[in-house]
Design a protein around this motif. Sequence first.
Motif, PDB file in Angstrom:
ATOM      1  N   ARG A   1      82.813  66.158  23.037  1.00  0.00           N
ATOM      2  CA  ARG A   1      82.436  67.552  23.388  1.00  0.00           C
ATOM      3  C   ARG A   1      82.920  67.317  25.022  1.00  0.00           C
ATOM      4  O   ARG A   1      82.571  68.342  25.635  1.00  0.00           O
TER       5      ARG A   1
ATOM      6  N   VAL B   1      78.038  66.613  28.437  1.00  0.00           N
ATOM      7  CA  VAL B   1      77.005  67.193  28.009  1.00  0.00           C
ATOM      8  C   VAL B   1      75.704  66.492  28.410  1.00  0.00           C
ATOM      9  O   VAL B   1      75.728  65.638  29.030  1.00  0.00           O
TER      10      VAL B   1
ATOM     11  N   SER C   1      74.593  63.529  19.292  1.00  0.00           N
ATOM     12  CA  SER C   1      75.434  62.812  19.759  1.00  0.00           C
ATOM     13  C   SER C   1      75.422  61.431  19.696  1.00  0.00           C
ATOM     14  O   SER C   1      74.418  60.820  20.295  1.00  0.00           O
TER      15      SER C   1
ATOM     16  N   ARG D   1      86.579  68.307  24.021  1.00  0.00           N
ATOM     17  CA  ARG D   1      86.941  69.730  23.993  1.00  0.00           C
ATOM     18  C   ARG D   1      86.824  70.316  25.083  1.00  0.00           C
ATOM     19  O   ARG D   1      87.222  71.423  25.566  1.00  0.00           O
ATOM     20  N   ASP D   2      86.121  69.863  26.350  1.00  0.00           N
ATOM     21  CA  ASP D   2      86.206  70.418  27.743  1.00  0.00           C
ATOM     22  C   ASP D   2      87.575  69.772  28.682  1.00  0.00           C
ATOM     23  O   ASP D   2      87.389  70.433  29.659  1.00  0.00           O
TER      24      ASP D   2
END
Length: 843
Positions: A461, A464, A474, A769-770
């Motif tokens: 991700r 985070v 995570s 994802r980012d």
Amino acid sequence: MAQKKRKKKKSENDVSPVAITLKVLWISISSALKLIIAVALIICCIGGGLLLGVFAGCIITTEPVTEDQLDLTYQGAPTQILDASGNVIATIQGSDIINRELVDYDEVPTDLYNAFIAIEDERFYSHPGVDIKRSVAAALGFVVPSLDSHGGSTITQQVVKNITGDDAQSVTRKVREQWRALQLEKELSKEEILELYVNIIYMGSNLYGVGAASEAYFSKPISDLSLAECAFLAGITNNPARYNPLTTVGRANCYKRQIDILDKMLEQKLITDEQYIEAIQEDLIINDDYRQEAKKAAIYSYFVDAVLTDAKEALIEAGYSKSEATNIIYNQGITIYSTQDSRIQKIFDEEFCNLANFPVNHMYTSASDMAQAASVLIDQSNGHILAMYGGYGEKTTSLGFNYATDAKRQPGSSIKPILIYGPLIDAGIITSATTTDDIPVFFNYQTPEEKWPKNSYSEHRGLVTTQWAIQQSSNVVAVSLFKDNMSFCLNHLKKLGIDRTNEAYLSTALGGLEQGVSPLEITAAYVPFANGGTYYEPITFTKICDKNGGLILSNEVKSKIVYENAGTTTIMTDMLESVVTSGTGSAAAIKNGAGQSIPVAGKTGTTTSSYDYWFAGYTPYYTCSVWYGYEMQKTITTAEKGAAAKLWAAVMSRVHEALSPKNFTTPSTGTVSCTICKYSGMLPSAACYKDPRGNCIINGTFLAGTEPTQTCTLHQTITICVRATDEAGKYYRASEYCQEYTKREITGTYREIPEASYIYMTTKKEYPRDWDYELTHSLDVCPFCTQVFGGITGGGNSGGGNSGGTTTPNAPDVIDASSMNTITSVVLPSYSWSFNSCLYKRR
């Protein structure tokens, strides 16, 4: 005269050498024999003296039978276990769950006394406690095994042995027993000794005394026994395993011994011929159902099992020996005040026997194949265990394996809050807003080329917060934080009653323990989150009193502060609530009977290959954990997904059925709130508000003094050129040669990425994802415009470019169409990329 003398002298000289030799030999042998006899006599005297001294010392040091030991109401009274409200939840009939029923002397038929005397001690009324004839016969039988000695212990000696528990196989024990028997005969009448005997002897099948045996085997009171039944019972005590009336072979042995006893009674004129014949012909009716009745009656709850175990350990810790502790618990009529809440325990009993909570158990017939589960519920205000259950389905044995207290299973991610996040937040090492990069990492030193750890959600991700990492569980974040604080985290876990300081491995961060944990340990470790930071050593009972109400032991709760900052538990609770409201623990959400939501904070856990499921959590009222898995570990099926959290919810919804919703208690001081950038954890900069995701600014809660003071340097606004991208697919920064039509001003993030991770990501094209919002990591400017419009051969302004970079021929430019082919066919030079640290860090 002289002649005679000479002749005599001559005759002496004429003695043969053989005679002389024999004479000398005889003198030597005689002397040796005398010496041997003398030495033997000395040894015998010394040995006899020593033996006499040993016997004398043994007698002198032997304590006589005490009044308490003779008081069978004290010795045989059942132990009672009370719940927290004072209600009896279990009556323990004696050691190993025995059944004991005391009877008075006059209640017992004379035939039964005579049967015991005939077979066990025919000179009972004439000896002083020790039968010399039987003792000598027993001693000879020990030396010469072929002799039939029938044993040397009188009824009085058997009473002594049973009431003192002194049953060691030694000569000194026998001496003590005989001396005590002689003393006992001076204190008690023969009738009193017989009454003790028939109440204390073991009659098999966990039965002590003839009163309990009569009820069990014949379903009648002792006073109603016939002669035949008396002889039958009297035969059992010789060897209760061999003469067991509840087995086919044992019953046959009982009938044979019954005949032997009746023969002895007739021989000793204790019965008549008519009585003998009548007894021989009587058909006995044995209660064959007793075994099942006793088995069912002797099965106590998992909670009671835990109370008995804990009480024994507490007594030993207080200074009692193991045998003394056992005797106190099972034979002295004590009362144990437990912490059980019977209302809650009833809910546990019902839900863990409810097949609907075990989705696949209907497919199996063998209990060993079925899914198991265990749970413990603790009052977080004082550490009292209120309820527990240690398996699936109806309990079938007492003091057996209890998954709630005995099972050591890997806890999976349920360990993360107590091992990593709680301790690090309390120490100010991280905050709930600290950001960690969830990207491909290579922390396994044994296989450094393989990506590890991996997340359960099968992707990365990117940046985070701690809160999000807990919420979505995570693994990358957990290991990243643990690896730099391993010793500190393990030492803190030890404060919570789970000492794994010898397991300093990165896998420990994910619950991969060599020595697992029990549901009891996990529940107790979560209690400090629920009560403001205090750890209680959990207890199942508060005190033990004797039969007269006198205090034997007070079981005070031991506690300690484990989170120094009161605000730590507020922050942890806020994060763990999000696990249930927005994360992996949504199945654990509960409502009361009125349909109102009860706040829940907690954490899920799943182990490798889905062998174990966990949910550990708490409400403003109680703390509870649930484990779900199999006896022989195997992968939990898809149909069972979330089984632990669902079972937790099923139990806790009923527990809270009549309770009103209320918020978690939070301290009035110790925390501060401020606005932050959720991708950096820092104070927002102007660039943060331009983040194209549009949700960059959030409110965060911090321990006072740990709130951010610096402005975000992660977000940057730069001008890029859309004509070319680097090896990561990012547009280069615009050069002075880039045309205005190809320039764009964008805002994104620029973070530090380990070289191995960056190479892996760009090679495998496996990005977090980012990544769409990440700026170029190249220090070069647009190589296309620099070469084409700047006329420069080689790299950009920084002297290097990126192999794998591409041009963007569709980007707008001012070159006319006729020359486009020439421009787009320019071959860019081969660039070598070198890793650079992030810009904002260097600045």
